[in-house]
Design a protein around this motif. Structure first.
Motif, short mmCIF file in Angstrom:
data_model
loop_
_atom_site.label_atom_id
_atom_site.label_comp_id
_atom_site.label_asym_id
_atom_site.label_seq_id
_atom_site.Cartn_x
_atom_site.Cartn_y
_atom_site.Cartn_z
N GLU A 175 -52.01 -39.73 -11.56
CA GLU A 175 -53.58 -38.77 -11.33
C GLU A 175 -53.05 -38.16 -10.26
N ILE A 176 -53.07 -36.85 -9.75
CA ILE A 176 -52.45 -36.44 -8.93
C ILE A 176 -54.44 -36.49 -7.82
N GLY A 177 -54.99 -37.56 -6.89
CA GLY A 177 -55.59 -37.58 -5.99
C GLY A 177 -56.02 -39.67 -6.42
N ASP A 178 -54.66 -39.79 -6.54
CA ASP A 178 -55.36 -40.94 -6.69
C ASP A 178 -54.39 -41.82 -5.96
N ALA A 179 -55.97 -43.31 -5.45
CA ALA A 179 -55.58 -43.84 -4.17
C ALA A 179 -54.79 -44.56 -4.07
N GLU A 180 -53.60 -45.12 -5.08
CA GLU A 180 -52.37 -46.06 -5.25
C GLU A 180 -51.77 -45.60 -6.06
N PRO A 181 -50.09 -45.46 -5.30
CA PRO A 181 -49.26 -44.87 -6.07
C PRO A 181 -48.89 -45.52 -6.98
N VAL A 182 -48.13 -45.22 -9.07
CA VAL A 182 -47.66 -46.10 -9.33
C VAL A 182 -46.31 -46.78 -9.24
N LYS A 183 -45.50 -45.89 -8.40
CA LYS A 183 -44.77 -46.89 -8.31
C LYS A 183 -43.47 -45.49 -6.97
N GLY A 201 -52.73 -30.46 -5.04
CA GLY A 201 -53.80 -32.05 -5.28
C GLY A 201 -54.97 -31.75 -4.35
N PRO A 202 -55.70 -33.08 -3.07
CA PRO A 202 -56.54 -32.42 -2.63
C PRO A 202 -56.19 -32.57 -0.92
N ASP A 203 -54.89 -33.00 -1.20
CA ASP A 203 -54.45 -32.38 -0.12
C ASP A 203 -54.65 -31.17 1.07
N GLY A 204 -53.85 -30.20 -0.27
CA GLY A 204 -53.08 -29.69 -0.36
C GLY A 204 -51.44 -29.14 -0.20
N SER A 205 -51.48 -30.24 -0.69
CA SER A 205 -49.66 -30.34 -1.44
C SER A 205 -49.78 -30.24 -2.84
N MET A 225 -45.47 -36.00 -8.37
CA MET A 225 -44.87 -36.34 -7.09
C MET A 225 -45.27 -34.80 -5.65
N ARG A 226 -45.08 -34.55 -4.84
CA ARG A 226 -44.93 -34.19 -3.84
C ARG A 226 -43.90 -33.09 -3.86
N ALA A 227 -43.48 -31.74 -4.31
CA ALA A 227 -42.83 -30.79 -4.66
C ALA A 227 -41.70 -31.02 -3.85
N ALA A 228 -42.36 -30.94 -2.38
CA ALA A 228 -41.67 -30.88 -1.31
C ALA A 228 -40.25 -32.30 -0.45
N ASP A 229 -40.95 -33.21 -1.58
CA ASP A 229 -40.37 -35.00 -1.81
C ASP A 229 -39.15 -34.03 -2.38
N LEU A 230 -38.41 -33.10 -2.87
CA LEU A 230 -37.68 -33.49 -4.32
C LEU A 230 -36.92 -32.01 -4.13
N ARG A 231 -35.90 -31.46 -4.35
CA ARG A 231 -34.33 -30.66 -4.74
C ARG A 231 -34.28 -30.94 -5.24
#
Length: 244
Positions: A175-183, A201-205, A225-231
């Motif tokens: 879920e967006i905003g979770d404290a820890e990633p699942v992977k 998300g809460p961070d504006g990403s 996942m952050r869309a900016a991290d993907l192409r």
């Protein structure tokens, strides 16, 4: 033999006597017929044709104007009812001088009550037409059976769009905003993106929904996942069960 048959035999005997010959062989030769035929005429088992009888009459000097009486006797004998023997009908045959060999049988058996096979075929044709017509009419009156539903096989899974991770490490959240990633995904990993609108998300990403096939990672099979991290990857993910 009937009275008419006896009269015919008497006529033949009279013609044989008029030849003036002592033997039957000589009489037959004088009358222009074979010995076998003359014997059959005398016995009443064969009847000469009219032209044969006329030749015999000429041979013994009977004038043509008197031929009529003799020919009438011959005709009467020719149309005699068939005699019966052992339940079979007998028909008198013409003599050897009329186109049959001398050794031909004297009588011909005519079978009774026999129906030729071809006649059976002709008789059965109308029955076949009647049966076929009735069947056609019956099928036309019956309600049409409902059409069988054609169940189309489901189309193959649509090819999913994949993306490549373009940073050294990118976290995946249930879920967006979770404290820890699942992977986490590393540079060059392929992930299968889902046709879900991006979320902020809460961070504006901006976050992109990705597939998480392992239910232990996500109960609904969706991660973020952050869309900016993907192409975008020009290739497509053909295997939906492949982990991103």
């Amino acid at each position: 033999m009937s009275a008419q048959g006896s009269e015919f035999q008497k006529m033949i005997k009279e013609l044989a006597r008029r030849t003036g010959k002592p033997t039957q062989d000589a009489q037959a030769k004088k009358l222009g017929v074979s010995d076998t035929s003359l014997a059959a005429y005398l016995a009443g088992t064969q009847i000469p044709r009219e032209k044969t009888l006329a030749r015999m009459l000429d041979a013994v000097g009977i004038p043509p104007q008197e031929h009529t009486n003799y020919l009438m006797i011959r005709k009467t004998a020719d149309i005699l009812p068939y005699e019966h023997a052992n339940g079979q009908e007998l028909q008198l045959l013409p003599s050897a001088e009329e186109g049959l060999p001398a050794e031909s049988p004297v009588v011909r058996r005519l079978p009774r009550g026999r129906f030729p096979l071809w006649a059976w075929g002709v008789a059965l044709i109308p029955l076949g037409v009647f049966v076929w017509g009735g069947f056609t009419l019956l099928t036309s009156l019956l309600p049409a059976s409902p059409a069988t539903a054609v169940v189309a096989s489901p189309p193959p899974p649509a090819l999913r769009q994949c993306s490549l991770v373009n940073v050294l490490s990118s976290p995946v959240y249930v879920e967006i905003g979770d404290a820890e990633p699942v992977k986490s995904k590393v540079l060059g990993d392929r992930v299968r993106t889902l046709p879900v609108p991006r979320r902020t998300g809460p961070d504006g990403s901006s976050y992109q929904a990705v597939a998480l096939p392992n239910r232990r990672d996500s109960p609904n099979g969706v991660g973020w996942m952050r869309a900016a991290d993907l192409r975008p990857d020009p290739r497509q993910c053909a295997d939906p069960s492949r982990r991103p």
